[in-house]
Motif scaffolding. Structure first.
Motif, PDB file in Angstrom:
ATOM      1  N   TRP A  94       0.726  -1.336   0.017  1.00  9.67           N
ATOM      2  CA  TRP A  94       0.015   0.062   0.260  1.00  9.67           C
ATOM      3  C   TRP A  94       1.204   1.289   0.249  1.00  9.67           C
ATOM      4  N   ASP A  95       0.767   1.914  -0.564  1.00 11.77           N
ATOM      5  CA  ASP A  95       0.907   3.410  -0.131  1.00 11.77           C
ATOM      6  C   ASP A  95       1.689   4.558   0.776  1.00 11.77           C
ATOM      7  N   ALA A  96       2.383   4.103   1.939  1.00  7.31           N
ATOM      8  CA  ALA A  96       3.004   4.641   3.253  1.00  7.31           C
ATOM      9  C   ALA A  96       3.525   4.980   2.976  1.00  7.31           C
ATOM     10  N   TRP A  97       4.122   6.660   2.059  1.00  9.94           N
ATOM     11  CA  TRP A  97       5.538   7.329   1.907  1.00  9.94           C
ATOM     12  C   TRP A  97       4.190   8.469   1.485  1.00  9.94           C
ATOM     13  N   ALA A  98       4.586   9.705   1.848  1.00  7.20           N
ATOM     14  CA  ALA A  98       4.195  11.287   1.764  1.00  7.20           C
ATOM     15  C   ALA A  98       5.701  12.239   1.911  1.00  7.20           C
ATOM     16  N   PRO A  99       6.065  12.970   1.703  1.00  6.13           N
ATOM     17  CA  PRO A  99       7.733  13.445   2.129  1.00  6.13           C
ATOM     18  C   PRO A  99       6.650  14.300   3.087  1.00  6.13           C
ATOM     19  N   HIS A 100       8.179  14.704   4.410  1.00  5.08           N
ATOM     20  CA  HIS A 100       7.030  15.412   5.292  1.00  5.08           C
ATOM     21  C   HIS A 100       7.690  17.405   4.600  1.00  5.08           C
ATOM     22  N   GLY A 101       8.231  18.054   4.266  1.00  2.69           N
ATOM     23  CA  GLY A 101       8.181  18.936   4.219  1.00  2.69           C
ATOM     24  C   GLY A 101       6.947  19.261   3.166  1.00  2.69           C
ATOM     25  N   SER A 103       4.644  18.295   2.503  1.00  4.46           N
ATOM     26  CA  SER A 103       2.978  17.691   3.218  1.00  4.46           C
ATOM     27  C   SER A 103       2.797  18.602   4.679  1.00  4.46           C
ATOM     28  N   PHE A 104       3.819  18.813   5.304  1.00  4.47           N
ATOM     29  CA  PHE A 104       4.128  20.347   6.008  1.00  4.47           C
ATOM     30  C   PHE A 104       2.841  21.786   6.031  1.00  4.47           C
ATOM     31  N   ALA A 105       4.094  21.538   4.557  1.00  6.55           N
ATOM     32  CA  ALA A 105       3.667  23.367   4.151  1.00  6.55           C
ATOM     33  C   ALA A 105       2.117  23.416   3.038  1.00  6.55           C
ATOM     34  N   ARG A 106       1.533  21.605   2.822  1.00  8.44           N
ATOM     35  CA  ARG A 106       0.520  21.978   2.197  1.00  8.44           C
ATOM     36  C   ARG A 106      -0.618  22.104   3.150  1.00  8.44           C
ATOM     37  N   ARG A 107      -0.842  21.252   4.324  1.00 12.18           N
ATOM     38  CA  ARG A 107      -1.640  20.240   5.337  1.00 12.18           C
ATOM     39  C   ARG A 107      -1.186  21.008   6.204  1.00 12.18           C
ATOM     40  N   ARG A 108       0.267  21.731   6.782  1.00 13.13           N
ATOM     41  CA  ARG A 108       0.403  21.598   7.980  1.00 13.13           C
ATOM     42  C   ARG A 108       0.296  20.298   8.921  1.00 13.13           C
ATOM     43  N   ARG A 109       0.845  19.184   8.431  1.00 19.64           N
ATOM     44  CA  ARG A 109       1.327  17.785   8.751  1.00 19.64           C
ATOM     45  C   ARG A 109       2.439  17.085   7.925  1.00 19.64           C
ATOM     46  N   ASN A 110       2.888  16.730   9.029  1.00 23.92           N
ATOM     47  CA  ASN A 110       4.055  15.469   8.405  1.00 23.92           C
ATOM     48  C   ASN A 110       3.816  14.738   7.383  1.00 23.92           C
ATOM     49  N   GLY A 111       4.548  14.181   6.843  1.00 23.57           N
ATOM     50  CA  GLY A 111       3.959  13.122   6.052  1.00 23.57           C
ATOM     51  C   GLY A 111       3.860  11.853   6.675  1.00 23.57           C
ATOM     52  N   PHE A 112       3.723  11.413   7.787  1.00 28.46           N
ATOM     53  CA  PHE A 112       3.447  10.475   8.798  1.00 28.46           C
ATOM     54  C   PHE A 112       2.513  10.162   8.708  1.00 28.46           C
ATOM     55  N   GLU A 114       0.279  12.467   7.236  1.00 26.13           N
ATOM     56  CA  GLU A 114      -0.617  11.887   6.007  1.00 26.13           C
ATOM     57  C   GLU A 114      -0.337  10.320   5.313  1.00 26.13           C
ATOM     58  N   VAL A 115       0.274   9.926   5.875  1.00 29.57           N
ATOM     59  CA  VAL A 115       0.334   8.222   5.521  1.00 29.57           C
ATOM     60  C   VAL A 115      -0.749   7.768   7.117  1.00 29.57           C
ATOM     61  N   TYR A 116      -0.919   8.282   8.142  1.00 31.46           N
ATOM     62  CA  TYR A 116      -1.833   7.470   8.858  1.00 31.46           C
ATOM     63  C   TYR A 116      -2.622   7.249   8.571  1.00 31.46           C
ATOM     64  N   ASP A 117      -3.258   8.873   8.324  1.00 32.42           N
ATOM     65  CA  ASP A 117      -4.417   8.589   7.720  1.00 32.42           C
ATOM     66  C   ASP A 117      -5.079   8.117   6.671  1.00 32.42           C
ATOM     67  N   ARG A 118      -3.866   7.562   5.388  1.00 33.48           N
ATOM     68  CA  ARG A 118      -4.177   7.004   4.499  1.00 33.48           C
ATOM     69  C   ARG A 118      -4.836   5.528   4.919  1.00 33.48           C
ATOM     70  N   ALA A 119      -3.528   5.303   5.948  1.00 34.59           N
ATOM     71  CA  ALA A 119      -4.047   3.551   6.361  1.00 34.59           C
ATOM     72  C   ALA A 119      -5.483   3.036   6.234  1.00 34.59           C
ATOM     73  N   ALA A 120      -6.360   4.239   6.274  1.00 31.44           N
ATOM     74  CA  ALA A 120      -7.937   3.794   6.350  1.00 31.44           C
ATOM     75  C   ALA A 120      -8.124   2.960   5.357  1.00 31.44           C
ATOM     76  N   GLY A 121      -7.787   3.492   4.198  1.00 30.35           N
ATOM     77  CA  GLY A 121      -8.535   2.912   2.945  1.00 30.35           C
ATOM     78  C   GLY A 121      -7.261   2.069   1.990  1.00 30.35           C
ATOM     79  N   ALA A 122      -6.204   1.622   3.213  1.00 32.68           N
ATOM     80  CA  ALA A 122      -5.678   0.182   2.774  1.00 32.68           C
ATOM     81  C   ALA A 122      -6.094  -0.582   3.956  1.00 32.68           C
ATOM     82  N   ALA A 123      -6.771  -0.631   4.887  1.00 30.12           N
ATOM     83  CA  ALA A 123      -7.291  -1.527   5.692  1.00 30.12           C
ATOM     84  C   ALA A 123      -8.966  -2.127   4.834  1.00 30.12           C
ATOM     85  N   GLU A 124      -9.169  -1.442   4.123  1.00 31.06           N
ATOM     86  CA  GLU A 124      -9.862  -2.000   3.377  1.00 31.06           C
ATOM     87  C   GLU A 124      -9.950  -2.721   2.041  1.00 31.06           C
TER      88      GLU A 124
END
Length: 199
Positions: A94-101, A103-112, A114-124
């Motif tokens: 599953w796609d478990a990669w997002a760069p920190h910089g 991601s932080f600039a766009r969403r004020r969150r680091n890459g980790f 972003e991937v933590y939230d993405r895990a729900a789709g992978a779980a499905e």
């Protein structure tokens, strides 16, 4: 042992054999001897299928001599290419990669995060894979072997009612999940899997 590679991508499961060629899953499942193990391996953060430098199928899910990876999870779990009675080992990507910089600039969150939230789709997708295996062979028991954020994927899949009847054990190595959320996920499972947390 049969080694298969399954990748979740755009709400679809892409299935390939150990050499990376497209292959149907059903013949591999039907050929497994009764009582042989079935294990699904779920990687954590920093891996991304089809990205050569980060592809878990190359770096983690091969067998000795198959690729560049130093970690051969199937072999470490006792699977070998020599004995088909070893069962079925599935590397789940599953796609478990997002760069920190960025991601932080766009969403004020680091890459980790972003991937933590993405895990729900992978779980499905993982739940759909387990359900598919159970539909093909209701006699088989599926075990999950997950690391870090892969454990979050596995835990979220436990809450899917399709997973409970098929699941035997879940081995979670260094799970990247809140303890309360992990307990709730295990409690929501409709079956009675054994869940092991290895810190």
């Amino acid at each position: 042992m049969t080694l298969m590679h399954v990748t979740t991508r755009a709400d679809a499961l892409l299935v390939r054999d150990a050499r990376g060629r497209p292959a149907p899953l059903a013949p591999a499942v039907e050929a497994i001897p009764r009582d042989a193990p079935v294990a699904i391996l779920v990687h954590g953060y920093k891996y991304r299928p089809f990205d050569g430098a980060r592809d878990p199928h190359a770096w983690l899910y091969g067998l000795p001599g198959d690729g560049p990876g130093g970690a051969d999870w199937p072999a470490e779990l006792g699977f070998s290419r020599l004995d088909p009675a070893d069962g079925l080992c599935i590397g789940f990507g599953w796609d478990a990669w997002a760069p920190h910089g960025p991601s932080f600039a766009r969403r004020r969150r680091n890459g980790f995060a972003e991937v933590y939230d993405r895990a729900a789709g992978a779980a499905e997708s993982l739940a759909a894979l387990v359900a598919h295996l159970h539909a093909l062979r209701p006699d088989l028991e599926v075990d999950l072997f997950a690391h870090s954020l892969g454990a979050r994927v596995a835990l979220q899949a436990l809450g899917d009612p399709r997973v409970g009847p098929a699941l035997g054990r879940a081995l979670l190595l260094g799970p990247a999940e809140d303890a309360g959320l992990a307990r709730a996920a295990v409690a929501a499972c409709t079956g009675a899997p054994q869940v092991f947390h290895v810190a």
